[in-house]
Design a protein around this motif. Structure first.
Motif, PDB file in Angstrom:
ATOM      1  N   TYR A   6       2.711  23.570  -2.802  1.00 11.52           N
ATOM      2  CA  TYR A   6       2.584  22.711  -1.630  1.00 11.52           C
ATOM      3  C   TYR A   6       3.593  23.118  -0.568  1.00 11.52           C
ATOM      4  CZ  TYR A   6      -0.272  19.679  -4.547  1.00 11.52           C
ATOM      5  OH  TYR A   6      -1.258  19.180  -5.345  1.00 11.52           O
ATOM      6  N   HIS A   7       3.224  22.793   0.654  1.00 13.20           N
ATOM      7  CA  HIS A   7       4.116  23.025   1.789  1.00 13.20           C
ATOM      8  C   HIS A   7       4.279  21.719   2.540  1.00 13.20           C
ATOM      9  CE1 HIS A   7       6.026  24.908   5.235  1.00 13.20           C
ATOM     10  NE2 HIS A   7       5.173  24.268   6.008  1.00 13.20           N
ATOM     11  N   GLY A  12       9.438  21.055   5.813  1.00 11.97           N
ATOM     12  CA  GLY A  12       9.141  22.477   5.762  1.00 11.97           C
ATOM     13  C   GLY A  12       9.480  23.127   4.439  1.00 11.97           C
ATOM     14  N   ALA A  13       9.561  22.333   3.417  1.00 12.40           N
ATOM     15  CA  ALA A  13       9.916  22.867   2.108  1.00 12.40           C
ATOM     16  C   ALA A  13       8.660  23.301   1.351  1.00 12.40           C
ATOM     17  CB  ALA A  13      10.676  21.817   1.300  1.00 12.40           C
ATOM     18  N   ASP A  14       8.837  24.322   0.557  1.00 15.10           N
ATOM     19  CA  ASP A  14       7.753  24.774  -0.308  1.00 15.10           C
ATOM     20  C   ASP A  14       8.124  24.473  -1.756  1.00 15.10           C
ATOM     21  OD1 ASP A  14       6.176  25.809   1.768  1.00 15.10           O
ATOM     22  OD2 ASP A  14       7.431  27.593   1.832  1.00 15.10           O
ATOM     23  N   PHE A  15       7.222  23.810  -2.434  1.00  9.69           N
ATOM     24  CA  PHE A  15       7.512  23.475  -3.819  1.00  9.69           C
ATOM     25  C   PHE A  15       6.239  23.542  -4.629  1.00  9.69           C
ATOM     26  CE2 PHE A  15       6.310  19.661  -1.633  1.00  9.69           C
ATOM     27  CZ  PHE A  15       5.522  18.978  -2.537  1.00  9.69           C
ATOM     28  N   GLU A  16       6.419  23.630  -5.914  1.00 10.95           N
ATOM     29  CA  GLU A  16       5.282  23.684  -6.814  1.00 10.95           C
ATOM     30  C   GLU A  16       5.250  22.417  -7.648  1.00 10.95           C
ATOM     31  OE1 GLU A  16       6.116  27.193  -8.954  1.00 10.95           O
ATOM     32  OE2 GLU A  16       5.105  28.488  -7.533  1.00 10.95           O
ATOM     33  N   CYS A  29       6.344  15.109  -1.337  1.00  8.94           N
ATOM     34  CA  CYS A  29       7.369  16.137  -1.319  1.00  8.94           C
ATOM     35  C   CYS A  29       8.508  15.748  -2.258  1.00  8.94           C
ATOM     36  CB  CYS A  29       7.894  16.328   0.101  1.00  8.94           C
ATOM     37  SG  CYS A  29       9.207  17.567   0.220  1.00  8.94           S
ATOM     38  N   GLU A  30       8.924  16.713  -3.038  1.00  6.56           N
ATOM     39  CA  GLU A  30       9.973  16.412  -4.004  1.00  6.56           C
ATOM     40  C   GLU A  30      11.356  16.405  -3.355  1.00  6.56           C
ATOM     41  OE1 GLU A  30      10.513  21.032  -5.568  1.00  6.56           O
ATOM     42  OE2 GLU A  30       9.790  19.472  -6.900  1.00  6.56           O
ATOM     43  N   LEU A  31      11.426  16.832  -2.117  1.00  2.30           N
ATOM     44  CA  LEU A  31      12.709  16.862  -1.422  1.00  2.30           C
ATOM     45  C   LEU A  31      12.902  15.637  -0.535  1.00  2.30           C
ATOM     46  CD1 LEU A  31      12.971  20.631  -0.446  1.00  2.30           C
ATOM     47  CD2 LEU A  31      13.984  19.442  -2.383  1.00  2.30           C
ATOM     48  N   CYS A  32      11.926  15.394   0.346  1.00  2.88           N
ATOM     49  CA  CYS A  32      12.068  14.278   1.276  1.00  2.88           C
ATOM     50  C   CYS A  32      11.140  13.128   0.923  1.00  2.88           C
ATOM     51  CB  CYS A  32      11.804  14.752   2.706  1.00  2.88           C
ATOM     52  SG  CYS A  32      10.082  15.210   3.004  1.00  2.88           S
ATOM     53  N   GLY A  33      10.207  13.360   0.022  1.00  2.00           N
ATOM     54  CA  GLY A  33       9.334  12.286  -0.416  1.00  2.00           C
ATOM     55  C   GLY A  33       8.172  12.030   0.526  1.00  2.00           C
ATOM     56  N   SER A  34       7.986  12.895   1.499  1.00  2.00           N
ATOM     57  CA  SER A  34       6.899  12.695   2.441  1.00  2.00           C
ATOM     58  C   SER A  34       5.563  13.067   1.803  1.00  2.00           C
ATOM     59  CB  SER A  34       7.139  13.552   3.688  1.00  2.00           C
ATOM     60  OG  SER A  34       6.026  13.448   4.562  1.00  2.00           O
ATOM     61  N   GLU A  35       4.530  12.357   2.189  1.00  3.99           N
ATOM     62  CA  GLU A  35       3.201  12.642   1.664  1.00  3.99           C
ATOM     63  C   GLU A  35       2.436  13.603   2.563  1.00  3.99           C
ATOM     64  OE1 GLU A  35       1.194   9.003   1.070  1.00  3.99           O
ATOM     65  OE2 GLU A  35       2.484   8.361  -0.567  1.00  3.99           O
ATOM     66  N   LYS A  36       3.117  14.073   3.599  1.00  2.21           N
ATOM     67  CA  LYS A  36       2.472  14.987   4.522  1.00  2.21           C
ATOM     68  C   LYS A  36       2.647  16.420   4.026  1.00  2.21           C
ATOM     69  CE  LYS A  36       1.995  15.673   9.507  1.00  2.21           C
ATOM     70  NZ  LYS A  36       0.612  15.193   9.529  1.00  2.21           N
ATOM     71  N   VAL A  37       1.994  16.693   2.923  1.00  3.60           N
ATOM     72  CA  VAL A  37       2.108  18.009   2.333  1.00  3.60           C
ATOM     73  C   VAL A  37       0.736  18.667   2.299  1.00  3.60           C
ATOM     74  CG1 VAL A  37       4.125  17.439   0.943  1.00  3.60           C
ATOM     75  CG2 VAL A  37       1.838  17.071   0.018  1.00  3.60           C
TER      76      VAL A  37
END
Ligand SMILES: [Zn+2]
Length: 67
Positions: A6-7, A12-16, A29-37
């Protein structure tokens, strides 16, 4: 389970993430918790080699050029 990449558009983080098919579109998002991925691609852990599988069964009698 498939491994998705995911991006995050927020930070702007990329994570799996290893998620099931039903939850593939509901990942935060596992960093900021945003669902806009956005899902970048899907790397299936399972082997995608299916040898000996004949999916095509040729032409059906109904599609013969009989006119
Ligand atoms: Zn983020």
């Amino acid at each position: 389970m498939p491994l998705y990449e995911y991006h995050c558009e927020a930070c702007g983080a990329d994570f799996e993430a290893l998620v099931s098919f039903s939850k593939a579109d509901s990942v935060s998002c596992e960093l900021c918790g945003s669902e806009k991925v956005q899902r970048v691609n899907s790397t299936f852990a399972a082997a995608r080699s299916d040898s000996g599988s004949s999916g095509f069964q040729g032409c059906l009698p109904s599609c013969s050029p009989g006119g």
